[in-house]
Design a protein around this motif. Structure first.
Motif, PDB file in Angstrom:
ATOM      1  N   ALA A   1    -102.184   7.635  74.053  1.00 24.76           N
ATOM      2  CA  ALA A   1    -101.115   6.955  74.043  1.00 24.76           C
ATOM      3  C   ALA A   1    -100.019   7.890  74.442  1.00 24.76           C
ATOM      4  N   THR A   2     -98.867   7.469  74.850  1.00 24.83           N
ATOM      5  CA  THR A   2     -97.854   8.101  75.304  1.00 24.83           C
ATOM      6  C   THR A   2     -96.872   8.330  73.733  1.00 24.83           C
ATOM      7  N   PRO A   3     -97.021   9.626  73.321  1.00 26.34           N
ATOM      8  CA  PRO A   3     -96.426  10.063  72.198  1.00 26.34           C
ATOM      9  C   PRO A   3     -94.872   9.797  72.046  1.00 26.34           C
ATOM     10  N   VAL A   4     -94.336   9.321  70.882  1.00 25.98           N
ATOM     11  CA  VAL A   4     -92.975   9.243  70.684  1.00 25.98           C
ATOM     12  C   VAL A   4     -92.353  10.383  69.831  1.00 25.98           C
ATOM     13  N   PHE A   5     -91.791  11.454  70.455  1.00 23.51           N
ATOM     14  CA  PHE A   5     -91.029  12.485  70.293  1.00 23.51           C
ATOM     15  C   PHE A   5     -89.774  12.277  69.746  1.00 23.51           C
ATOM     16  N   GLU A   6     -89.748  13.332  68.524  1.00 22.24           N
ATOM     17  CA  GLU A   6     -88.406  13.325  67.866  1.00 22.24           C
ATOM     18  C   GLU A   6     -87.635  14.664  68.288  1.00 22.24           C
ATOM     19  N   ASP A   7     -88.546  15.582  68.789  1.00 26.92           N
ATOM     20  CA  ASP A   7     -88.491  16.900  69.116  1.00 26.92           C
ATOM     21  C   ASP A   7     -88.604  17.445  70.595  1.00 26.92           C
ATOM     22  N   ASP A   8     -87.202  17.459  71.189  1.00 28.63           N
ATOM     23  CA  ASP A   8     -87.034  17.788  72.445  1.00 28.63           C
ATOM     24  C   ASP A   8     -88.304  18.801  73.290  1.00 28.63           C
ATOM     25  N   ASP A   9     -88.175  19.868  72.574  1.00 31.12           N
ATOM     26  CA  ASP A   9     -89.162  21.046  72.840  1.00 31.12           C
ATOM     27  C   ASP A   9     -90.656  20.436  73.064  1.00 31.12           C
ATOM     28  N   GLU A  10     -91.030  19.671  71.836  1.00 35.40           N
ATOM     29  CA  GLU A  10     -92.298  19.061  71.956  1.00 35.40           C
ATOM     30  C   GLU A  10     -92.601  18.173  73.229  1.00 35.40           C
ATOM     31  N   GLN A  11     -91.590  17.244  73.323  1.00 35.18           N
ATOM     32  CA  GLN A  11     -91.570  16.319  74.432  1.00 35.18           C
ATOM     33  C   GLN A  11     -91.957  17.079  75.650  1.00 35.18           C
ATOM     34  N   LEU A  12     -91.104  18.262  75.992  1.00 29.67           N
ATOM     35  CA  LEU A  12     -90.940  18.852  77.274  1.00 29.67           C
ATOM     36  C   LEU A  12     -92.535  19.660  77.356  1.00 29.67           C
ATOM     37  N   VAL A  13     -93.046  20.364  76.184  1.00 28.62           N
ATOM     38  CA  VAL A  13     -94.282  20.994  76.429  1.00 28.62           C
ATOM     39  C   VAL A  13     -95.465  20.005  76.728  1.00 28.62           C
ATOM     40  N   TRP A  14     -95.313  18.637  76.047  1.00 27.05           N
ATOM     41  CA  TRP A  14     -96.303  17.452  76.481  1.00 27.05           C
ATOM     42  C   TRP A  14     -96.212  17.122  77.790  1.00 27.05           C
ATOM     43  N   GLN A  15     -94.781  16.989  78.202  1.00 28.61           N
ATOM     44  CA  GLN A  15     -94.733  16.423  79.642  1.00 28.61           C
ATOM     45  C   GLN A  15     -95.162  17.368  80.637  1.00 28.61           C
ATOM     46  N   PHE A  16     -94.866  18.723  80.352  1.00 29.99           N
ATOM     47  CA  PHE A  16     -95.327  19.696  81.457  1.00 29.99           C
ATOM     48  C   PHE A  16     -96.809  19.472  81.807  1.00 29.99           C
TER      49      PHE A  16
END
Length: 194
Positions: A110-125
């Motif tokens: 699934a596409t995770p729902v992140f609260e932390d911008d750094d986590e979102q960025l690492v996952w996106q990368f």
């Protein structure tokens, strides 16, 4: 050296000098265990020794906080559906502060729902790199601005190293000792001549 695997079992008295040196280096290093791809790599100690040195760097010295490194590793494990890689790194990721809910979203694709911008960025990368074999200019610039170029280079290395780990674990059918519940569906392939 008792993991479930396709590999022939090795006992310490069967090891060559090179294999013994690799085993000693792993057990003396930060891992202190052969859990993971290392029993496979013992069958090619030159590769194994270089890979375990790279792995120690990628796991412990990327410049990313442990939570983000483990997020990248779990994203890799999910991409490759690597049973043992997921089982080994999930508890480490949770202990480092990654949410169990995020981990589960990653595991099921699934596409995770992140609260932390750094986590979102690492996952996106990681996700862009695995899905498209490239990283978009926006994601690259955001990662470079947030983490710096050296850490971005290290993140690519970490993703590449753990892809190697996942492939090794998958090809040789390696499992964590006692692993019975698999996090991913296990495909079964039949030979064309069967």
């Amino acid at each position: 050296m008792n993991q479930q695997t396709r590999l022939p079992s090795l006992t310490e008295d069967q090891l060559t000098k090179e294999q013994k040196a690799m085993l000693d280096a792993i057990l003396a290093g930060p891992r202190k265990s052969l859990q993971g791809p290392f029993t496979a790599w013992l069958h090619s100690p030159q590769l194994g020794n270089l890979a375990q040195q790279l792995g120690a760097y990628c796991r412990y010295q990327t410049g990313l906080p442990l939570r983000l490194s483990e997020l990248a590793i779990l994203t890799t494990a999910a991409h490759w559906q690597s049973q043992a890689e997921w089982q080994i790194h999930l508890p480490i990721a949770l202990k480092a502060g990654l949410s169990a809910q995020l981990a589960e979203q990653i595991r099921i694709g699934a596409t995770p729902v992140f609260e932390d911008d750094d986590e979102q960025l690492v996952w996106q990368f990681a996700t862009e790199l695995y899905q498209h074999k490239r990283v978009s200019d926006n994601t690259y610039q955001a990662a470079n601005q947030r983490f710096g170029l050296t850490v971005v280079v290290n993140l690519v290395g970490l993703l590449g190293y753990y892809a190697l780990v996942a492939m090794t674990l998958n090809v040789f059918g390696m499992r964590v000792e006692g692993q019975t519940n698999l996090p991913f569906h296990e495909p079964f392939f039949k030979d064309k001549n069967s």
